[in-house]
Design a protein around this motif. Structure first.
Motif, PDB file in Angstrom:
ATOM      1  N   ALA A  50     128.190  62.518  53.697  1.00 36.34           N
ATOM      2  CA  ALA A  50     127.051  61.947  53.819  1.00 36.34           C
ATOM      3  C   ALA A  50     126.176  63.101  52.737  1.00 36.34           C
ATOM      4  O   ALA A  50     126.569  64.229  52.616  1.00 36.34           O
ATOM      5  N   ILE A  51     124.795  62.589  52.342  1.00 37.25           N
ATOM      6  CA  ILE A  51     124.069  63.370  51.357  1.00 37.25           C
ATOM      7  C   ILE A  51     122.720  63.372  51.920  1.00 37.25           C
ATOM      8  O   ILE A  51     122.003  62.331  52.276  1.00 37.25           O
ATOM      9  N   SER A  52     121.834  64.320  51.976  1.00 30.80           N
ATOM     10  CA  SER A  52     120.407  64.479  52.101  1.00 30.80           C
ATOM     11  C   SER A  52     119.611  63.904  51.129  1.00 30.80           C
ATOM     12  O   SER A  52     120.022  63.807  50.036  1.00 30.80           O
ATOM     13  N   ARG A  53     118.379  63.396  51.479  1.00 26.06           N
ATOM     14  CA  ARG A  53     117.626  62.631  50.984  1.00 26.06           C
ATOM     15  C   ARG A  53     117.241  63.616  49.680  1.00 26.06           C
ATOM     16  O   ARG A  53     116.985  62.878  48.503  1.00 26.06           O
ATOM     17  N   SER A  54     117.212  64.701  49.569  1.00 25.63           N
ATOM     18  CA  SER A  54     116.769  65.762  48.456  1.00 25.63           C
ATOM     19  C   SER A  54     117.958  66.413  47.801  1.00 25.63           C
ATOM     20  O   SER A  54     117.972  67.186  47.140  1.00 25.63           O
ATOM     21  N   THR A  58     125.124  68.351  52.136  1.00 23.06           N
ATOM     22  CA  THR A  58     126.121  67.350  52.266  1.00 23.06           C
ATOM     23  C   THR A  58     127.171  67.722  53.403  1.00 23.06           C
ATOM     24  O   THR A  58     126.971  68.706  53.792  1.00 23.06           O
ATOM     25  N   LEU A  59     127.839  66.612  53.714  1.00 27.59           N
ATOM     26  CA  LEU A  59     128.678  66.810  54.674  1.00 27.59           C
ATOM     27  C   LEU A  59     129.995  66.022  54.632  1.00 27.59           C
ATOM     28  O   LEU A  59     129.799  64.841  53.824  1.00 27.59           O
ATOM     29  N   ILE A  70     130.480  63.168  47.098  1.00 23.38           N
ATOM     30  CA  ILE A  70     129.324  62.246  47.481  1.00 23.38           C
ATOM     31  C   ILE A  70     128.073  62.987  46.493  1.00 23.38           C
ATOM     32  O   ILE A  70     128.025  64.143  46.195  1.00 23.38           O
ATOM     33  N   SER A  71     127.294  61.928  45.784  1.00 25.74           N
ATOM     34  CA  SER A  71     126.444  62.318  44.955  1.00 25.74           C
ATOM     35  C   SER A  71     125.214  61.002  44.962  1.00 25.74           C
ATOM     36  O   SER A  71     125.692  60.024  45.361  1.00 25.74           O
ATOM     37  N   ARG A  72     124.195  61.446  44.415  1.00 28.32           N
ATOM     38  CA  ARG A  72     123.146  60.333  44.462  1.00 28.32           C
ATOM     39  C   ARG A  72     122.203  60.702  43.327  1.00 28.32           C
ATOM     40  O   ARG A  72     121.938  61.644  42.862  1.00 28.32           O
ATOM     41  N   ASP A  73     121.797  59.448  42.712  1.00 33.14           N
ATOM     42  CA  ASP A  73     120.783  59.454  41.676  1.00 33.14           C
ATOM     43  C   ASP A  73     119.323  58.765  42.148  1.00 33.14           C
ATOM     44  O   ASP A  73     119.413  57.372  42.434  1.00 33.14           O
ATOM     45  N   ASN A  74     118.463  59.477  42.652  1.00 33.71           N
ATOM     46  CA  ASN A  74     117.524  58.883  43.025  1.00 33.71           C
ATOM     47  C   ASN A  74     116.637  57.966  42.184  1.00 33.71           C
ATOM     48  O   ASN A  74     116.031  57.135  42.754  1.00 33.71           O
ATOM     49  N   ALA A  75     116.539  58.288  40.937  1.00 33.15           N
ATOM     50  CA  ALA A  75     115.956  57.478  39.853  1.00 33.15           C
ATOM     51  C   ALA A  75     116.668  56.023  39.912  1.00 33.15           C
ATOM     52  O   ALA A  75     116.042  55.106  39.480  1.00 33.15           O
ATOM     53  N   LYS A  76     117.778  55.909  40.317  1.00 34.17           N
ATOM     54  CA  LYS A  76     118.578  54.794  40.233  1.00 34.17           C
ATOM     55  C   LYS A  76     118.851  54.024  41.377  1.00 34.17           C
ATOM     56  O   LYS A  76     119.798  52.990  41.735  1.00 34.17           O
ATOM     57  N   ASN A  77     118.186  54.791  42.595  1.00 34.60           N
ATOM     58  CA  ASN A  77     118.421  54.135  43.873  1.00 34.60           C
ATOM     59  C   ASN A  77     120.142  53.979  44.113  1.00 34.60           C
ATOM     60  O   ASN A  77     120.190  52.865  44.802  1.00 34.60           O
ATOM     61  N   THR A  78     120.945  54.910  43.702  1.00 35.50           N
ATOM     62  CA  THR A  78     122.021  54.615  44.061  1.00 35.50           C
ATOM     63  C   THR A  78     122.904  56.030  44.593  1.00 35.50           C
ATOM     64  O   THR A  78     122.334  57.070  44.362  1.00 35.50           O
ATOM     65  N   GLN A 112     123.328  64.064  59.241  1.00 33.90           N
ATOM     66  CA  GLN A 112     124.079  63.386  60.521  1.00 33.90           C
ATOM     67  C   GLN A 112     125.349  62.744  59.876  1.00 33.90           C
ATOM     68  O   GLN A 112     125.094  61.808  58.820  1.00 33.90           O
ATOM     69  N   GLY A 113     126.427  62.689  60.624  1.00 34.14           N
ATOM     70  CA  GLY A 113     127.587  62.064  60.308  1.00 34.14           C
ATOM     71  C   GLY A 113     127.974  60.898  61.528  1.00 34.14           C
ATOM     72  O   GLY A 113     128.940  60.152  61.297  1.00 34.14           O
ATOM     73  N   THR A 114     126.896  60.852  62.278  1.00 32.64           N
ATOM     74  CA  THR A 114     127.159  59.549  63.605  1.00 32.64           C
ATOM     75  C   THR A 114     126.580  58.396  63.012  1.00 32.64           C
ATOM     76  O   THR A 114     125.401  58.384  62.564  1.00 32.64           O
ATOM     77  N   GLN A 115     127.338  57.159  63.296  1.00 31.56           N
ATOM     78  CA  GLN A 115     126.908  56.096  62.890  1.00 31.56           C
ATOM     79  C   GLN A 115     125.668  55.533  63.367  1.00 31.56           C
ATOM     80  O   GLN A 115     124.859  54.833  62.679  1.00 31.56           O
TER      81      GLN A 115
END
Length: 131
Positions: A50-54, A58-59, A70-78, A112-115
């Motif tokens: 999991a990765i936080s909004r900012s 990570t966990l 895990i990674s994210r691109d907030n500009a691409k919503n991905t 968090q890592g809980t479903q």
């Protein structure tokens, strides 16, 4: 309408790599923590990463530490899951999920890592690793 669409799964051999992607729409992506979960045949769904909004937290599940990123691109919503050194036990359906990143009062929610913490789910992409 919120949609999370996973892609990138497939059939690979042990030791290979895959990169999963999850494209989000219908929500303000940067406000959401994002997670990857997986469900193997006959097993319960479990958190992978999991990765936080900012992107400041990570966990990872212990079983993937050092192999998955895990990674994210907030500009691409991905959100992405880079999976290296794949093992047969990584075989599962992989789901991405979104967890609204704030609590009442505007404070940032702890990653968090809980479903049950996650509000929205994709349909999943299958990863099969042969030995």
């Amino acid at each position: 309408q919120v949609q999370l669409v996973e892609s990138g799964g497939g059939l690979v051999q042990a030791g290979d790599s895959l990169r999963l992607s999850c494209a989000a729409s219908g929500l303000r992506f940067s406000n959401y923590h994002m997670g990857w979960f997986r469900q193997a045949p006959g097993k319960e769904r479990e958190v992978v990463a999991a990765i936080s909004r900012s992107r400041d937290a990570t966990l990872y599940d212990d079983s993937v530490k050092g192999r998955f990123t895990i990674s994210r691109d907030n500009a691409k919503n991905t959100v992405y899951l880079q999976m290296n050194s794949l093992k047969p036990e990584d075989t599962a359906v992989y789901y991405c999920a979104a967890d609204y990143g704030y609590i009442i009062g505007g404070n940032v929610k702890v990653l968090q890592g809980t479903q049950t913490a996650y509000d929205y789910w994709g349909q999943g992409t299958r990863v099969s690793v042969s030995s």
